[in-house]
Design a protein around this motif. Structure first.
Motif, mmCIF file in Angstrom:
data_model
loop_
_atom_site.group_PDB
_atom_site.id
_atom_site.type_symbol
_atom_site.label_atom_id
_atom_site.label_comp_id
_atom_site.label_asym_id
_atom_site.label_seq_id
_atom_site.Cartn_x
_atom_site.Cartn_y
_atom_site.Cartn_z
ATOM 1 N N LEU A 80 -9.575 16.139 -3.778
ATOM 2 C CA LEU A 80 -8.868 14.870 -3.901
ATOM 3 C C LEU A 80 -9.180 13.996 -2.696
ATOM 4 O O LEU A 80 -9.197 14.476 -1.558
ATOM 5 C CB LEU A 80 -7.348 15.141 -3.957
ATOM 6 C CG LEU A 80 -6.433 14.024 -4.436
ATOM 7 C CD1 LEU A 80 -6.668 13.727 -5.904
ATOM 8 C CD2 LEU A 80 -4.975 14.427 -4.223
ATOM 9 N N HIS A 81 -9.460 12.714 -2.962
ATOM 10 C CA HIS A 81 -9.613 11.732 -1.880
ATOM 11 C C HIS A 81 -8.552 10.666 -2.075
ATOM 12 O O HIS A 81 -8.394 10.122 -3.174
ATOM 13 C CB HIS A 81 -11.000 11.098 -1.878
ATOM 14 C CG HIS A 81 -11.161 10.042 -0.820
ATOM 15 N ND1 HIS A 81 -11.394 10.349 0.507
ATOM 16 C CD2 HIS A 81 -11.068 8.681 -0.890
ATOM 17 C CE1 HIS A 81 -11.460 9.224 1.212
ATOM 18 N NE2 HIS A 81 -11.276 8.202 0.388
ATOM 19 N N ILE A 82 -7.819 10.370 -0.999
ATOM 20 C CA ILE A 82 -6.743 9.384 -1.057
ATOM 21 C C ILE A 82 -6.991 8.315 -0.002
ATOM 22 O O ILE A 82 -7.265 8.625 1.161
ATOM 23 C CB ILE A 82 -5.364 10.052 -0.831
ATOM 24 C CG1 ILE A 82 -5.118 11.123 -1.892
ATOM 25 C CG2 ILE A 82 -4.248 9.009 -0.855
ATOM 26 C CD1 ILE A 82 -3.906 11.979 -1.631
ATOM 27 N N HIS A 83 -6.889 7.065 -0.427
ATOM 28 C CA HIS A 83 -6.999 5.941 0.509
ATOM 29 C C HIS A 83 -5.680 5.182 0.509
ATOM 30 O O HIS A 83 -5.109 4.901 -0.540
ATOM 31 C CB HIS A 83 -8.139 4.998 0.113
ATOM 32 C CG HIS A 83 -8.260 3.804 1.015
ATOM 33 N ND1 HIS A 83 -8.853 3.863 2.260
ATOM 34 C CD2 HIS A 83 -7.827 2.515 0.858
ATOM 35 C CE1 HIS A 83 -8.794 2.667 2.830
ATOM 36 N NE2 HIS A 83 -8.188 1.840 2.002
ATOM 37 N N ARG A 84 -5.194 4.855 1.709
ATOM 38 C CA ARG A 84 -3.977 4.053 1.855
ATOM 39 C C ARG A 84 -4.276 2.873 2.767
ATOM 40 O O ARG A 84 -5.305 2.828 3.430
ATOM 41 C CB ARG A 84 -2.833 4.913 2.411
ATOM 42 C CG ARG A 84 -3.162 5.638 3.702
ATOM 43 C CD ARG A 84 -2.054 6.603 4.099
ATOM 44 N NE ARG A 84 -2.409 7.350 5.309
ATOM 45 C CZ ARG A 84 -1.635 8.262 5.875
ATOM 46 N NH1 ARG A 84 -0.458 8.550 5.349
ATOM 47 N NH2 ARG A 84 -2.025 8.904 6.960
ATOM 48 N N SER A 85 -3.359 1.931 2.817
ATOM 49 C CA SER A 85 -3.631 0.674 3.509
ATOM 50 C C SER A 85 -3.588 0.791 5.026
ATOM 51 O O SER A 85 -4.139 -0.052 5.734
ATOM 52 C CB SER A 85 -2.642 -0.405 3.053
ATOM 53 O OG SER A 85 -1.303 -0.002 3.355
ATOM 54 N N LYS A 86 -2.940 1.824 5.540
ATOM 55 C CA LYS A 86 -2.820 1.958 6.990
ATOM 56 C C LYS A 86 -2.688 3.426 7.374
ATOM 57 O O LYS A 86 -2.388 4.287 6.547
ATOM 58 C CB LYS A 86 -1.612 1.178 7.502
ATOM 59 C CG LYS A 86 -0.295 1.610 6.883
ATOM 60 C CD LYS A 86 0.872 0.745 7.365
ATOM 61 C CE LYS A 86 2.173 1.184 6.701
ATOM 62 N NZ LYS A 86 3.314 0.353 7.145
ATOM 63 N N SER A 87 -2.926 3.694 8.656
ATOM 64 C CA SER A 87 -2.749 5.050 9.180
ATOM 65 C C SER A 87 -1.281 5.453 9.110
ATOM 66 O O SER A 87 -0.384 4.607 9.010
ATOM 67 C CB SER A 87 -3.239 5.123 10.628
ATOM 68 O OG SER A 87 -4.604 4.784 10.714
ATOM 69 N N GLY A 88 -1.039 6.746 9.170
ATOM 70 C CA GLY A 88 0.338 7.223 9.131
ATOM 71 C C GLY A 88 0.386 8.729 9.238
ATOM 72 O O GLY A 88 -0.619 9.396 9.472
ATOM 73 N N VAL A 89 1.557 9.259 9.025
ATOM 74 C CA VAL A 89 1.760 10.694 9.167
ATOM 75 C C VAL A 89 1.412 11.406 7.864
ATOM 76 O O VAL A 89 1.619 10.886 6.763
ATOM 77 C CB VAL A 89 3.220 10.991 9.596
ATOM 78 C CG1 VAL A 89 4.211 10.586 8.524
ATOM 79 C CG2 VAL A 89 3.399 12.459 9.961
ATOM 80 N N ILE A 90 0.832 12.594 7.983
ATOM 81 C CA ILE A 90 0.688 13.542 6.882
ATOM 82 C C ILE A 90 1.334 14.843 7.346
ATOM 83 O O ILE A 90 1.681 14.993 8.511
ATOM 84 C CB ILE A 90 -0.785 13.786 6.496
ATOM 85 C CG1 ILE A 90 -1.570 14.354 7.686
ATOM 86 C CG2 ILE A 90 -1.429 12.492 5.992
ATOM 87 C CD1 ILE A 90 -3.002 14.770 7.346
ATOM 88 N N HIS A 91 1.512 15.781 6.436
ATOM 89 C CA HIS A 91 2.023 17.088 6.868
ATOM 90 C C HIS A 91 1.233 18.198 6.204
ATOM 91 O O HIS A 91 0.673 18.027 5.117
ATOM 92 C CB HIS A 91 3.520 17.237 6.561
ATOM 93 C CG HIS A 91 3.808 17.672 5.148
ATOM 94 N ND1 HIS A 91 3.841 18.997 4.764
ATOM 95 C CD2 HIS A 91 4.071 16.960 4.026
ATOM 96 C CE1 HIS A 91 4.117 19.084 3.470
ATOM 97 N NE2 HIS A 91 4.253 17.862 2.988
#
Length: 342
Positions: free
Chosen positions: A254-265
């Motif tokens: 899976l590849h996911i793109h979002r508009s800005k950096s942020g936290v993952i867990h």
């Protein structure tokens, strides 16, 4: 020949003292089958170092004595090797142990290790970080960060963070690409599950399997406070996949793109990451001791699970009378405290 086994004990995981565990291991472990040693961790990351050294010495089994964080540290050090992972669950959530239907009782967990039935199971990687239970982004990652920042342990602290932060968290838009193409979603959270639950029998992916070569992807669409109680009930009742706010599918990458950096867990541990996120499954990549009697003794709902179900039923009753954010928190906290007898 006896098998070599190393117990890696995290003395600060969970909320209970671990002082009596070494004596319980001494009393319960089958000394005709195992030569064993117990090594306590002294700092974050120490469990991985101990496990790596044990693997290099040809140790047959390393046992994580702690919570999901300790399990992750130990497990990621022994993937793709002949060293197997054992688990004595002593954490706050114990998600992987619960998925595997391992006993929560320490003595019984050691007895499972004595039987030493080992299976080759799957694990996942998110942006280079191995995970064995779940990983994700959005609200659950945000709460994991708040939980870590609070310095408090246990399910009560976690639920308090959910209640406080859930009222103000804003969903994000994600572009998701898998083997079947690309889709855009506005989502409250996206979770990739190798195992079925976060911990404490909160099932984010009730159909997930660690031996099917696929991960379950859960997309939770935006919802309001009127939807929240039912989502929570479904999570504890293993029916979340039937909720109208939930979209699920299975994939290997899976590849996911979002508009800005942020936290993952990854397994509840938060880390900052960029706009692009890659998740992939590693099939049969780790050896794990499983419970050969799991299907004979299916676990009954634990106290927290039963309390949570009652809790959210009561929320349904009181929610229409609560109008302000502060009153939401106060009322929900009172119900929670009463149900968990604190």
């Amino acid at each position: 020949m006896k098998r070599k086994i190393v117990f890696i004990l995290n003395p600060i995981s969970g909320t209970n003292s671990k002082a009596g565990i070494p004596k319980l291991i001494e009393k319960t472990i089958n000394k005709d089958l195992f030569d064993y040693e117990i090594i306590p961790t002294e700092y974050a990351g120490h469990a991985s170092k101990i496990a790596t050294e044990a693997k290099e010495r040809g140790v047959n089994v390393v046992v994580a004595v702690g919570g999901d964080g300790t399990v992750n540290e130990v497990a990621r050090a022994i993937v793709h090797s002949n060293t197997a992972l054992g688990i004595i669950p002593c954490g706050s959530g114990n998600g992987l142990a619960r998925h595997l239907l391992l006993p929560m009782n320490i003595r019984k967990a050691i007895e499972v290790i004595n039987k030493c039935e080992i299976h080759d199971l799957d694990y996942g990687i998110i942006n280079g970080y191995p995970f064995f239970c779940t990983c994700g982004m959005g609200f659950d990652a945000f709460v994991s960060m708040k939980f870590a920042e609070s310095g408090k342990r246990g399910p009560i602290s976690y639920v308090e963070n959910v209640l406080h932060e859930g009222l103000k968290y804003k969903p994000e838009t994600y572009e998701i690409q898998d083997e079947n193409g690309t889709t855009r979603y506005r989502a409250f959270l996206i979770s990739c599950a190798n195992a079925s639950q976060y911990g404490n029998n909160a099932y984010i992916a009730p159909q997930a399997s660690m031996s099917d070569g696929l991960m379950d992807v859960i997309i939770m669409e935006p919802f309001d406070m009127l939807d929240a109680p039912q989502i929570s009930i479904d999570m504890f009742n293993k029916t979340l996949n039937k909720n109208s706010k939930i979209k699920t599918f299975k994939c290997k990458k899976l590849h996911i793109h979002r508009s800005k950096s942020g936290v993952i867990h990854y397994d509840g541990d938060p880390v900052m990451s960029g706009e692009d996120i890659d998740v992939e499954l590693q099939e049969k990549g780790i050896k794990i001791i499983v419970n050969p009697d799991a299907n004979k003794n299916l676990r009954k709902p634990n106290a927290l699970q039963s309390a949570a179900s009652e809790l959210f039923n009561e929320i349904n009753i009181v929610r229409e009378d609560i109008t302000k954010q502060g009153r939401h928190i106060q009322a929900l906290s009172k119900i929670l405290q009463r149900k968990l007898n604190i």
